[in-house]
Design a protein around this motif. Structure first.
Motif, short mmCIF file in Angstrom:
data_model
loop_
_atom_site.label_atom_id
_atom_site.label_comp_id
_atom_site.label_asym_id
_atom_site.label_seq_id
_atom_site.Cartn_x
_atom_site.Cartn_y
_atom_site.Cartn_z
N LYS A 1 25.39 43.79 160.34
CA LYS A 1 25.83 42.59 161.03
C LYS A 1 24.57 41.82 161.41
N CYS A 2 24.68 40.51 161.36
CA CYS A 2 23.53 39.66 161.68
C CYS A 2 23.15 39.88 163.14
N HIS A 3 21.85 40.08 163.39
CA HIS A 3 21.38 40.32 164.75
C HIS A 3 21.59 39.10 165.64
N THR B 1 19.36 39.63 159.45
CA THR B 1 19.94 38.35 159.89
C THR B 1 20.26 37.49 158.67
N HIS B 2 21.11 36.49 158.91
CA HIS B 2 21.30 35.44 157.91
C HIS B 2 20.04 34.59 157.91
N ALA B 3 19.65 34.10 156.73
CA ALA B 3 18.47 33.23 156.66
C ALA B 3 18.67 31.98 157.53
N HIS B 4 19.92 31.42 157.53
CA HIS B 4 20.12 30.18 158.30
C HIS B 4 20.11 30.43 159.80
N CYS B 5 20.55 31.63 160.23
CA CYS B 5 20.50 31.97 161.66
C CYS B 5 19.03 32.10 162.09
N LEU B 6 18.25 32.75 161.23
CA LEU B 6 16.84 32.94 161.54
C LEU B 6 16.11 31.60 161.57
ZN LIG Z 1 23.95 35.15 161.43
#
Ligand SMILES: [Zn+2]
Ligand SMILES: [Zn+2]
Length: 264
Positions: free
Chosen positions: A199-201, A220-225
């Motif tokens: 799961k994305c952190h 993480t998702h690249a876009h979240c990061l």
């Molecule tokens: Zn995410």
């Protein structure tokens, strides 16, 4: 069955325009035929359906409009859900079935062998490091399918159909799971691969196309990061704060929403 927590159901808001009309019906039909649409397409459909059926239209009330449809869908255990496209982080909407897993439902549209090819593709994607599997690899797998193997040409066609129906996405000869597929199959994937998926952190939803911290191992998702490191001079891990060595993509802007003044 427990409901997927990670993706957000579009809330039903009590408001004066909460009557289900032909505009709502048409929006639902359009979504059913497409399986999933991005935010721009959803906004355009919203405007077109309202204009066509002379229903009150407010550009910023899309989620409320969908909430009205969701109340009608509730007895059918269906729901329009809002999620994010993994790569771009753009919002998308998909019609999902809450009562049975999509894999069960797909059994009426796909043969046993075709479904096996889909499950094997999903398996490879989930186990991969970056969330992709090459089409060459999947065409080779077609040889070993059960109950009977599939010719490469047939497998190619099935994979193409899975892309058309938004179960898979294809990019330069590689497959990943479509955002619609993740919205529908999140629980299935989490329960079938409990120790293998992350799961994305940052947003806590299932992440398939992931970046992993080499120091602490969070994903993480690249876009979240990209959003997280936006204000930092040097990108660092949201958990252990060590330098983030992987390429962080630029925050991509969603395509412009349709203007409210023009109508076509
Ligand atoms: Zn995410
Ligand atoms: Zn870390």
């Amino acid at each position: 069955m427990s409901r997927a927590k990670a993706s957000t159901p579009v809330a039903a808001f009590p408001l004066c325009q909460d009557v289900h009309t032909d505009a709502h019906r048409q929006f639902l039909q359009a979504l059913m035929s497409r399986g999933a649409v991005d935010r721009v397409r959803a906004a355009t459909l919203h405007r077109q359906c309202c204009e066509l059926h002379r229903v009150h239209y407010a550009a910023d009330k899309l989620d409320e409009f969908i909430g009205v449809i969701n109340r009608q869908l509730q007895p059918l255990s269906m729901e329009i859900r809002k999620g994010k496209e993994e790569e771009s982080g753009h919002t998308c909407y998909a019609l999902v079935n809450m009562a049975e897993t999509a894999v069960t439902r797909m059994a009426s549209d796909y043969t046993e062998t075709e479904l096996e090819l889909f499950k094997k593709t999903m398996h490879q994607i989930v186990l991969s490091e970056n969330g992709f599997v090459s089409s060459t690899k999947m065409l080779n797998v077609a040889d070993q399918l059960k109950p009977k193997k599939m010719r490469k040409g047939d497998a190619e066609q099935v994979l193409r159909r899975l892309v058309q129906e938004k179960w898979l996405s294809e990019k330069e000869g590689e497959f990943t799971l479509h955002a619609r597929c993740i919205l529908e199959l999140e629980q299935y994937i989490l329960s079938h691969y409990p120790d293998m998926v992350s799961k994305c952190h940052i947003c806590h939803t299932l992440v398939i196309q992931k970046q992993v911290c080499p120091d602490c191992g969070i994903a993480t998702h690249a876009h979240c990061l990209a959003r997280y490191v936006q204000a930092q001079t040097e990108p660092c891990c949201p958990h252990c704060k060590q330098f983030w060595p992987q390429r962080v993509p630029e925050l991509s802007q969603p395509a412009t929403l349709p203007s409210t003044s023009t109508s076509r």
